[in-house]
Design an enzyme around this catalytic site. Sequence first.
Site, short mmCIF file in Angstrom:
data_model
loop_
_atom_site.label_atom_id
_atom_site.label_comp_id
_atom_site.label_asym_id
_atom_site.label_seq_id
_atom_site.Cartn_x
_atom_site.Cartn_y
_atom_site.Cartn_z
N HIS A 192 0.83 -1.20 0.00
CA HIS A 192 0.00 0.00 0.00
C HIS A 192 0.87 1.25 0.00
O HIS A 192 0.64 2.19 -0.76
CB HIS A 192 -0.90 0.02 1.24
N HIS B 294 0.92 -3.90 9.03
CA HIS B 294 2.36 -3.74 8.81
C HIS B 294 3.04 -3.18 10.05
O HIS B 294 2.42 -2.45 10.84
CB HIS B 294 2.64 -2.81 7.63
#
Length: 292
Positions: A159, A223
């Site tokens: 992302h 993450h």
Amino acid sequence: MSLQTRIRAIFGNDSLDWLDRSYLADWIVVATLWLLSELAMHITVFERDFYATDPVINHAHKKSQIGGELNHFIALLVPAVVLAAVGLYRLAFVRIHHGILALLAGQGLTRLFTGVLKNKVGRLRPDFLARCKWNDVKMKCTGKAADVLDGRRSFPSGHSSAAFAGMTFLSFWLAGQTAAWCFDVPVPAASLRSSRLGRFILTLLPFWWAIFVAVTRVEDYRHHKEDVIAGGFIGFVCAAICYLAFWPSPFVAKNFDSRIYGQPRLLYTDEDHRRLTSAFELTRLEEDDMDV
């Protein structure tokens, strides 16, 4: 009516004078980057060992605030729409061509690096144990295989890399059109559009979106902070390099000369050869005059 005829009808008879077959090679390279990046997504994921009691990977599995498709859609479409709109407004097909080519090159290169690293590093996501659903009796994960496999692809953040690739290109492009990052370039007075601070803030807006995307990936426990930092760095570097390959640096004052302000690089022309030839001919004329 052929494509070239249509382009000339819209942008003018001289709109394709810059075109060279070498650009076909550039498009082939870009297509290859995207093909390799797709193959990289299917590399066998490295399955590193873990402890079922590790608190670093024992966070809840939450719904993403920004989905992957939406993120990639914004990172690719928003810059493309902006530069295409300006190219159409100024009737400059070369701006559209170079902009789309550089944008796709940066995104393709970013996607390739990200895909290879994700699968070869195999870092576990913060919510890995929630995906894994470890069974002490069977001594293995009992969660959905696809979720467990994706839980091993934390580094770097896809992302973040995609968002920074698209938004870095857009920021550089806006700076190249406004001279916002080159304070030595004079701007006309008595105009709201001439605001130095306004131009500077405008070029930073895309970065704020990329940063927001990166922060949400940490908030959603998808993450670790190192993942989004690395992903953002990859996207920034790839986009910056590909932008500078086709567009002049937004930091150099001479690139904002009135004749070339906001124009892309014409990579495959004989301009340098003509300039050198003209200089040589002028020198010969001067020497002949001195002999006379």
